[in-house]
Design a protein around this motif. Structure first.
Motif, mmCIF file in Angstrom:
data_model
loop_
_atom_site.group_PDB
_atom_site.id
_atom_site.type_symbol
_atom_site.label_atom_id
_atom_site.label_comp_id
_atom_site.label_asym_id
_atom_site.label_seq_id
_atom_site.Cartn_x
_atom_site.Cartn_y
_atom_site.Cartn_z
ATOM 1 N N LEU A 81 69.790 74.537 7.820
ATOM 2 C CA LEU A 81 70.475 74.068 9.035
ATOM 3 C C LEU A 81 70.351 75.095 10.159
ATOM 4 O O LEU A 81 70.190 74.730 11.323
ATOM 5 N N HIS A 82 70.389 76.367 9.796
ATOM 6 C CA HIS A 82 70.232 77.430 10.798
ATOM 7 C C HIS A 82 68.831 77.361 11.410
ATOM 8 O O HIS A 82 68.663 77.492 12.630
ATOM 9 N N LEU A 96 77.606 82.872 8.005
ATOM 10 C CA LEU A 96 77.077 81.508 7.853
ATOM 11 C C LEU A 96 78.074 80.648 7.070
ATOM 12 O O LEU A 96 78.268 79.474 7.383
ATOM 13 N N ARG A 97 78.714 81.236 6.086
ATOM 14 C CA ARG A 97 79.728 80.508 5.312
ATOM 15 C C ARG A 97 80.953 80.189 6.168
ATOM 16 O O ARG A 97 81.460 79.054 6.128
ATOM 17 N N ASP A 98 81.402 81.151 6.942
ATOM 18 C CA ASP A 98 82.569 80.919 7.805
ATOM 19 C C ASP A 98 82.279 79.826 8.837
ATOM 20 O O ASP A 98 83.167 79.047 9.198
ATOM 21 N N ASN A 99 81.038 79.799 9.290
ATOM 22 C CA ASN A 99 80.637 78.818 10.299
ATOM 23 C C ASN A 99 80.482 77.416 9.722
ATOM 24 O O ASN A 99 80.614 76.427 10.439
ATOM 25 N N ASN A 100 80.221 77.328 8.406
ATOM 26 C CA ASN A 100 80.007 76.032 7.750
ATOM 27 C C ASN A 100 80.408 76.160 6.281
ATOM 28 O O ASN A 100 79.560 76.324 5.405
ATOM 29 N N PRO A 101 81.713 76.058 5.997
ATOM 30 C CA PRO A 101 82.220 76.322 4.643
ATOM 31 C C PRO A 101 81.735 75.337 3.575
ATOM 32 O O PRO A 101 81.658 75.691 2.400
ATOM 33 N N ASN A 102 81.428 74.108 3.960
ATOM 34 C CA ASN A 102 81.034 73.094 2.977
ATOM 35 C C ASN A 102 79.728 72.412 3.385
ATOM 36 O O ASN A 102 79.710 71.224 3.724
ATOM 37 N N PRO A 103 78.632 73.144 3.359
ATOM 38 C CA PRO A 103 77.356 72.569 3.814
ATOM 39 C C PRO A 103 76.773 71.594 2.806
ATOM 40 O O PRO A 103 77.048 71.689 1.601
ATOM 41 N N THR A 104 75.988 70.668 3.293
ATOM 42 C CA THR A 104 75.276 69.755 2.401
ATOM 43 C C THR A 104 74.032 69.253 3.110
ATOM 44 O O THR A 104 73.808 69.548 4.286
ATOM 45 N N THR A 105 73.241 68.502 2.409
ATOM 46 C CA THR A 105 72.022 67.961 2.984
ATOM 47 C C THR A 105 72.338 66.908 4.047
ATOM 48 O O THR A 105 73.389 66.255 3.990
ATOM 49 N N GLU A 106 71.439 66.734 4.991
ATOM 50 C CA GLU A 106 71.608 65.682 5.998
ATOM 51 C C GLU A 106 70.981 64.368 5.536
ATOM 52 O O GLU A 106 71.087 63.357 6.230
ATOM 53 N N LEU A 107 70.339 64.375 4.384
ATOM 54 C CA LEU A 107 69.844 63.129 3.798
ATOM 55 C C LEU A 107 71.029 62.318 3.284
ATOM 56 O O LEU A 107 71.976 62.878 2.723
ATOM 57 N N GLU A 108 70.980 61.015 3.468
ATOM 58 C CA GLU A 108 72.074 60.141 3.050
ATOM 59 C C GLU A 108 71.785 59.562 1.668
ATOM 60 O O GLU A 108 70.701 59.025 1.430
ATOM 61 N N SER A 118 60.930 62.642 2.006
ATOM 62 C CA SER A 118 61.102 63.536 3.156
ATOM 63 C C SER A 118 59.939 64.500 3.389
ATOM 64 O O SER A 118 59.915 65.202 4.400
ATOM 65 N N ALA A 119 58.986 64.543 2.474
ATOM 66 C CA ALA A 119 57.836 65.436 2.659
ATOM 67 C C ALA A 119 57.097 65.071 3.949
ATOM 68 O O ALA A 119 56.731 63.925 4.159
ATOM 69 N N GLN A 120 56.929 66.069 4.812
ATOM 70 C CA GLN A 120 56.257 65.884 6.104
ATOM 71 C C GLN A 120 56.903 64.757 6.936
ATOM 72 O O GLN A 120 56.233 64.030 7.657
ATOM 73 N N ALA A 121 58.209 64.627 6.789
ATOM 74 C CA ALA A 121 58.966 63.643 7.567
ATOM 75 C C ALA A 121 60.327 64.246 7.891
ATOM 76 O O ALA A 121 60.771 65.190 7.239
ATOM 77 N N THR A 122 60.995 63.715 8.887
ATOM 78 C CA THR A 122 62.312 64.222 9.253
ATOM 79 C C THR A 122 63.406 63.520 8.454
ATOM 80 O O THR A 122 63.228 62.383 7.997
ATOM 81 N N ASP A 123 64.535 64.203 8.281
ATOM 82 C CA ASP A 123 65.671 63.573 7.606
ATOM 83 C C ASP A 123 66.130 62.337 8.376
ATOM 84 O O ASP A 123 66.545 61.348 7.771
ATOM 85 N N VAL A 124 66.062 62.399 9.697
ATOM 86 C CA VAL A 124 66.468 61.255 10.523
ATOM 87 C C VAL A 124 65.601 60.039 10.202
ATOM 88 O O VAL A 124 66.100 58.921 10.028
ATOM 89 N N GLY A 125 64.307 60.261 10.107
ATOM 90 C CA GLY A 125 63.389 59.165 9.801
ATOM 91 C C GLY A 125 63.590 58.618 8.402
ATOM 92 O O GLY A 125 63.533 57.400 8.184
ATOM 93 N N ASN A 131 66.419 58.759 6.625
ATOM 94 C CA ASN A 131 67.697 58.042 6.593
ATOM 95 C C ASN A 131 67.582 56.649 7.197
ATOM 96 O O ASN A 131 68.197 55.693 6.711
ATOM 97 N N LYS A 132 66.797 56.535 8.243
ATOM 98 C CA LYS A 132 66.607 55.237 8.891
ATOM 99 C C LYS A 132 66.008 54.229 7.911
ATOM 100 O O LYS A 132 66.406 53.057 7.870
ATOM 101 N N ALA A 133 65.061 54.699 7.105
ATOM 102 C CA ALA A 133 64.428 53.813 6.122
ATOM 103 C C ALA A 133 65.335 53.550 4.922
ATOM 104 O O ALA A 133 65.449 52.404 4.454
ATOM 105 N N THR A 134 65.994 54.585 4.410
ATOM 106 C CA THR A 134 66.793 54.397 3.195
ATOM 107 C C THR A 134 68.081 53.626 3.445
ATOM 108 O O THR A 134 68.665 53.092 2.502
#
Length: 211
Positions: free
Chosen positions: A181-182, A13-25, A39-46, A48-51
């Motif tokens: 992410l996995h 998992l580390r080799d596949n993604n050496p520097n992971p982070t949150t998808e929240l902006e 983000s509780a009971q909401a998607t990161d995409v949703g 991010n759209k608001a923030t």
């Protein structure tokens, strides 16, 4: 699952993604805290759209407090449970301004005392903003930990305690991001994409798919 297999899973998992982070902006610990709260009971995409509109208008605890509850609602009304989340965000900003000079405290008890902030949110902030080796267990991490048998448990607290115990120190800071992410993109809820999984041969899930 034995120690050798667990280490290999985390290494891949580390080799596949050496520097992971949150998808929240976010651009600051404060913005991360608010984003996770939303983000509780909401998607990161949703979220991010608001923030993307909220944070430029109110980038700090002081400026968000000045918006008032109704002002915050206007920016986050596309997110589920926006009424209670706006109330919690406002109350949290008030405490941050009055007790911490507008800064986010790097302290678990202080974070968990904030309105709308539980253990999971505190873990995310401590890990992502401050680099603590904490592991926030959400539905994705709970699913992946149990399916793979990396850290099986009956509830999120059990899984968190097991992960803290069995994950080697070198992986602890990043394992939260790898597992979420996995679970979000490969080990998905309805039908895991085992055919494209980098740890498929190590995973102990019995009902593997060919996808």
């Amino acid at each position: 699952m034995n120690k050798t297999k667990r280490y290999e899973i985390l290494s891949r998992l580390r080799d596949n993604n050496p520097n992971p982070t949150t998808e929240l902006e976010y651009d600051s610990p404060f913005q991360l805290l608010i984003a996770v709260l939303l983000s509780a009971q909401a998607t990161d995409v949703g979220v991010n759209k608001a923030t993307r509109k909220l944070f430029p208008a109110a980038p700090t605890a002081e400026t968000m407090l000045a918006l008032g509850v109704d002002g915050i609602k206007e920016y986050i009304k596309t997110i589920g449970l926006f009424n209670s989340k706006a109330e919690n965000a406002y109350k949290t900003c008030k405490i941050l301004v009055q007790e911490y000079g507008g800064e986010v405290p790097e302290d678990r008890a202080a974070l968990e005392a904030l309105p709308g902030v539980g253990r999971k949110t505190a873990n995310v902030v401590l890990n992502t903003a401050f680099g603590w080796p904490t592991i926030a267990v959400d539905t994705h991490i709970f699913r992946v930990s149990n399916r793979t048998k990396l850290a099986p448990g009956k509830n999120v607290k059990e899984v968190e305690e097991k992960l803290i115990k069995v994950v080697p120190a070198e992986f602890k800071v990043d394992v939260h991001h790898w597992l979420i992410l996995h679970g979000r993109y490969t080990c998905i809820a309805r039908k895991p994409r085992c055919g494209s999984c980098v740890i498929e041969d190590l995973c102990e899930f019995k009902e593997k798919t060919s996808d």
